[in-house]
Design a protein around this motif. Structure first.
Motif, mmCIF file in Angstrom:
data_model
loop_
_atom_site.group_PDB
_atom_site.id
_atom_site.type_symbol
_atom_site.label_atom_id
_atom_site.label_comp_id
_atom_site.label_asym_id
_atom_site.label_seq_id
_atom_site.Cartn_x
_atom_site.Cartn_y
_atom_site.Cartn_z
ATOM 1 N N SER A 1 26.950 -50.142 -34.068
ATOM 2 C CA SER A 1 26.536 -50.517 -35.232
ATOM 3 C C SER A 1 27.669 -50.181 -36.287
ATOM 4 N N LEU A 2 27.782 -50.657 -37.380
ATOM 5 C CA LEU A 2 28.790 -50.505 -38.432
ATOM 6 C C LEU A 2 28.296 -50.011 -39.580
ATOM 7 N N CYS A 3 28.590 -48.886 -40.207
ATOM 8 C CA CYS A 3 28.043 -48.315 -41.287
ATOM 9 C C CYS A 3 26.419 -47.921 -41.073
ATOM 10 N N THR A 4 25.752 -48.607 -42.169
ATOM 11 C CA THR A 4 24.272 -48.339 -42.192
ATOM 12 C C THR A 4 23.571 -49.256 -41.048
ATOM 13 N N ALA B 1 25.213 -39.372 -33.800
ATOM 14 C CA ALA B 1 25.193 -40.709 -34.449
ATOM 15 C C ALA B 1 26.039 -40.259 -35.786
ATOM 16 N N THR B 2 26.373 -41.353 -36.301
ATOM 17 C CA THR B 2 27.022 -41.329 -37.799
ATOM 18 C C THR B 2 26.737 -42.558 -38.423
ATOM 19 N N THR B 3 26.903 -42.535 -40.077
ATOM 20 C CA THR B 3 26.769 -43.829 -40.752
ATOM 21 C C THR B 3 27.604 -43.182 -41.992
ATOM 22 N N PRO C 1 28.000 -35.936 -40.112
ATOM 23 C CA PRO C 1 28.454 -36.695 -41.280
ATOM 24 C C PRO C 1 29.825 -36.714 -41.430
ATOM 25 N N ASP C 2 30.525 -35.931 -40.711
ATOM 26 C CA ASP C 2 31.999 -35.720 -40.853
ATOM 27 C C ASP C 2 32.902 -36.837 -39.967
ATOM 28 N N VAL C 3 32.350 -37.531 -39.023
ATOM 29 C CA VAL C 3 33.439 -38.268 -38.120
ATOM 30 C C VAL C 3 33.492 -39.833 -38.488
ATOM 31 N N SER D 1 29.257 -46.122 -36.203
ATOM 32 C CA SER D 1 30.615 -45.703 -37.171
ATOM 33 C C SER D 1 30.213 -45.483 -38.312
ATOM 34 N N ALA D 2 31.053 -44.517 -39.470
ATOM 35 C CA ALA D 2 30.740 -44.394 -40.843
ATOM 36 C C ALA D 2 30.791 -45.741 -41.402
ATOM 37 N N GLY D 3 31.014 -45.161 -43.150
ATOM 38 C CA GLY D 3 31.193 -46.186 -43.757
ATOM 39 C C GLY D 3 32.211 -47.354 -43.873
ATOM 40 N N LYS D 4 32.059 -48.535 -44.202
ATOM 41 C CA LYS D 4 33.130 -49.389 -44.770
ATOM 42 C C LYS D 4 34.279 -49.358 -43.810
#
Length: 329
Positions: A100-103, A119-121, A140-142, A153-156
């Protein structure tokens, strides 16, 4: 992992969708052979932002792919379409690697693929992901999390970090570096998304600590203690801690450290001050103390942060900052 299916439905974020198409599409086939065979899977017509998209196949083709990419989901207040959730779940059961990418992480979480996993977003939505899916260990940090067959993945721009990671897994570091140079992006970014998170002071309103926040920010170079803050707020240390938790979600000392780190980030971006001078200006005392707290909080050392975020024009009267090294493999 030669076939990649991009899951597209109404409400997807076009930035992440376009990024995945750029990385895994045929336009980069010259980077390595064989390259990926990309297909877009979705309903007969998909609305992505202001654009319309005609998928190659329906969502029922997702289980046929080696890798399934789920782009960002625009409206996280609404549940993702049931048909998308089911198709992603079936693809994973069939053996597909799902990312998954971002949200897009909200889709994977709704499909149960993140239960019991880290997981992250996007940092702005990690709290909501954790609240809505308590069985997911949200980090929330990675920039991204690799659980083997399930990745988030995290955002953008962090979507690019994850896509390059997938290429690195499939084709090796050399090909991933070559691809990064073609796209003019770093092949690997140090640290996590903590270095991109703004930490604003809570809005004053009529909160009991309304006058304390600006007072502290004007004195970050002082060795402030909890007792100093309580004395200024005219309350006990215990009462101060309770109000701080209510207003900021953290303790007075942790909030103070966050403000010191944030000020250090600004000085690294906008001045030529040495780390020693920045340590003094932020109340950290010594360069060693600043480096330790900065690296632990932001994820990268101060020098690395400066090279990455320094304005290309540099401070007044200086040459452009040396950010080119951040793009070298």
């Amino acid at each position: 992992m030669t076939t990649v299916a991009l899951a597209a439905t109404d409400g997807m974020l076009h930035f992440e969708l376009s990024l995945a198409c750029e990385v895994f599409g045929t336009g980069l086939a010259g980077v390595a052979r064989p390259w990926y065979r990309l297909s877009v899977c979705g309903p007969s017509a998909v609305r992505v932002g202001r654009f319309s998209l005609e998928p190659d196949h329906g969502l029922d083709r997702l289980p046929c792919a080696d890798t399934v990419i789920v782009p960002g989901w625009a409206d996280i207040d609404q549940d993702p379409p049931a048909e998308l959730i089911e198709a992603v779940r079936e693809a994973h059961v069939a053996g597909a690697r799902v990312a998954s990418l971002c949200t897009g992480a909200f889709v994977l979480a709704a499909a149960g693929l993140l239960d019991g996993k880290r997981a992250t977003t996007h940092w702005a939505h990690t709290g909501e992901l954790a609240r809505r899916h308590p069985r997911v260990a949200v980090d929330p940090d990675v920039l991204y999390v690799d659980n083997g067959s399930v990745l988030t993945s995290a955002g953008k721009a962090a979507a690019m970090d994850l896509c390059l990671h997938l290429v690195r897994l499939d084709h090796g570091a050399s090909v991933a570096n070559r691809l990064a140079r073609r796209l003019v992006v770093p092949p690997h970014r140090a640290g996590g998304q903590a270095q991109f998170v703004a930490t604003p002071v809570p809005a004053p309103d009529n909160h009991p600590l309304a006058g304390l926040f600006p007072w502290v920010l004007q004195r970050l170079d002082h060795p402030l203690t909890v007792e100093d803050l309580a004395r200024q707020a005219r309350m006990s240390s215990r009462n101060l801690g309770r109000h701080f938790r209510s207003a900021t979600g953290t303790t007075p000392l942790q909030w103070l450290l966050t403000q010191r780190i944030r000020h250090a980030q600004e000085l690294l971006e906008t001045t030529d001050d040495t780390v020693d001078r920045i340590a003094a200006a932020t109340g950290m005392g010594t360069a060693t103390t600043l480096r330790r707290h900065f690296h632990r909080t932001v994820g990268v050392p101060p020098d690395t942060y400066r090279r990455t975020f320094r304005s290309q024009t540099g401070p007044a009267g200086t040459d452009p900052a040396p950010i080119v090294d951040a793009l070298r493999p």
